[in-house]
Motif scaffolding. Sequence first.
Motif, PDB file in Angstrom:
ATOM      1  N   ASP A  72      65.680  48.172 -42.178  1.00 39.41           N
ATOM      2  CA  ASP A  72      65.680  47.568 -43.509  1.00 39.41           C
ATOM      3  C   ASP A  72      64.256  47.618 -44.044  1.00 39.41           C
ATOM      4  O   ASP A  72      63.339  47.036 -43.435  1.00 39.41           O
ATOM      5  CB  ASP A  72      66.159  46.118 -43.398  1.00 39.41           C
ATOM      6  CG  ASP A  72      66.826  45.621 -44.672  1.00 39.41           C
ATOM      7  OD1 ASP A  72      66.365  45.997 -45.752  1.00 39.41           O
ATOM      8  OD2 ASP A  72      67.800  44.845 -44.558  1.00 39.41           O
TER       9      ASP A  72
ATOM     10  N   ASP B 288      65.774  47.790 -49.509  1.00 37.34           N
ATOM     11  CA  ASP B 288      66.098  46.556 -50.202  1.00 37.34           C
ATOM     12  C   ASP B 288      65.766  46.669 -51.692  1.00 37.34           C
ATOM     13  O   ASP B 288      64.760  47.271 -52.071  1.00 37.34           O
ATOM     14  CB  ASP B 288      65.296  45.414 -49.559  1.00 37.34           C
ATOM     15  CG  ASP B 288      65.688  44.048 -50.056  1.00 37.34           C
ATOM     16  OD1 ASP B 288      66.871  43.689 -49.905  1.00 37.34           O
ATOM     17  OD2 ASP B 288      64.815  43.344 -50.595  1.00 37.34           O
TER      18      ASP B 288
ATOM     19  N   GLU C 236      75.823  46.519 -39.810  1.00 42.49           N
ATOM     20  CA  GLU C 236      74.638  45.745 -40.193  1.00 42.49           C
ATOM     21  C   GLU C 236      74.361  44.695 -39.123  1.00 42.49           C
ATOM     22  O   GLU C 236      75.156  43.771 -38.925  1.00 42.49           O
ATOM     23  CB  GLU C 236      74.830  45.069 -41.547  1.00 42.49           C
ATOM     24  CG  GLU C 236      73.601  44.284 -41.964  1.00 42.49           C
ATOM     25  CD  GLU C 236      73.774  43.477 -43.238  1.00 42.49           C
ATOM     26  OE1 GLU C 236      72.796  42.832 -43.668  1.00 42.49           O
ATOM     27  OE2 GLU C 236      74.890  43.481 -43.807  1.00 42.49           O
TER      28      GLU C 236
END
Length: 461
Positions: free
Chosen positions: A135, A213, A49
């Motif tokens: 993301d 998300d 990440e």
Amino acid sequence: MKKICLVLVVAVVLGACKNEPKKDTAELEEHTAYKPVSDEVLEEGVIYEANIRQYSEEGSFNAFTKDIPRLKELGVKVIWLMPIYPISSTKSKGSLGSYYAITDYTKVNPEFGTLDDFRKLVQTAHDQGMYVILDWVANHTGWDHVWIQEHPEYYTQDEDGNIVDPLNPDTGESWGWTDVADLNFDNREMREEMIADMLYWVKEENIDGFRCDVAHQVPVDFWETASDSIRAVKPVFMLAEAEQPELLKKAFDMQYAWEGHHIMNEIAQGNKTVEDWDHYMKKNDTLLESDDMFMNFTSNHDENSWNGTVFERMGDAAETFAAMTYCIPGMPLVYSGQEYDMDKRLLFFEKDTIIKEKGDFYPIYQKLGTLKNTYPALAGGKEAAAYNRVKTSDDKSILAFERIKNGKRLLFLANLTNDSKLATVDYEGSFKSYMTNTDVVLKSGVEYELQPWEYLILIEE
């Protein structure tokens, strides 16, 4: 019973790791050629990440791109970029705002650099045999998003017609995410535009998938339609920030192991035991399909910023649980800075910086990454290696499990308490202790001593 002491001293473990980095890197060379996303490649994956804002002093794409070869050393196959889009200033939090308050889904945040800089990042990752996933924040946008003015019907509104921030469906109360506006998935046109924006990144910028998300707050049928549309263009990797099995049936390849992560925290803090871990694994066998994948982690951006560093939450158990995330079924995550022993909570709405100095954990992650990339018994994807619990004389304190695939087996053995433990292990064989490169012979009925949080990864050569 005969007593054999298998005490792993941290200094020994680290010394063994530091003496072998060239070997580890060489072993990875044959595994770095870029190939389209496939189940086969993801079996051996490690995900990283990347927090671009905080990763370097510059907080730029270019600064991160320079370090991508280092990620190759760690066995990383998937780079997950936290949101790279322009950030809304209206109702923003802090001086820089949240990455998750987006003004335009098809542009890059100028603070990070240019679109060309981003393209260089993607190409560099591909050259190193890695995938790049973005993301994707489908649940809400920032208050400066163009849709607010041009398409207010795309948003959830109260009875007076005012656009609202996201609400907790169980209580009807705000989550407190006041810097974002809630999207209305009853609106079909909004769904179509959202999917078109996702397709832009796949078609035009050649990215390899999405981490989505709060995926559980968005309708499953939207994700299924989006996934079908994207996969019609190219194979992609889809990660859901959720623990919701129905998302894995069609839309997503992998979900968060949130429950497993929280159990690890609780064990480290003395509030749960190995019995709780066993219950969790048995429950997953009942609820999940055999090809469902988990992302395993000891930290991520939410945990680090809001709940504490891995050392705050796990203390002396941090290394043990890091190793465990590589050895259980699924894909292990490394969050920006973990490889550099980061022991601070990164600011979320302000500029912060990770100090990139190699310490104890870099060689540990390097060695674990090599094993994950190369050893069949750690396959963690759609065709995961079998996970078999191994009985010990103290199953409340000692976790022992076997992984098997393609004629290879691995035994993970760990004392998940803060006290020394004596226990027998119902397992036999001659092994190499991977982290120390020492020979180990296991025999049933023999009592072994394990120090607090001591772990062994035993493999067959």
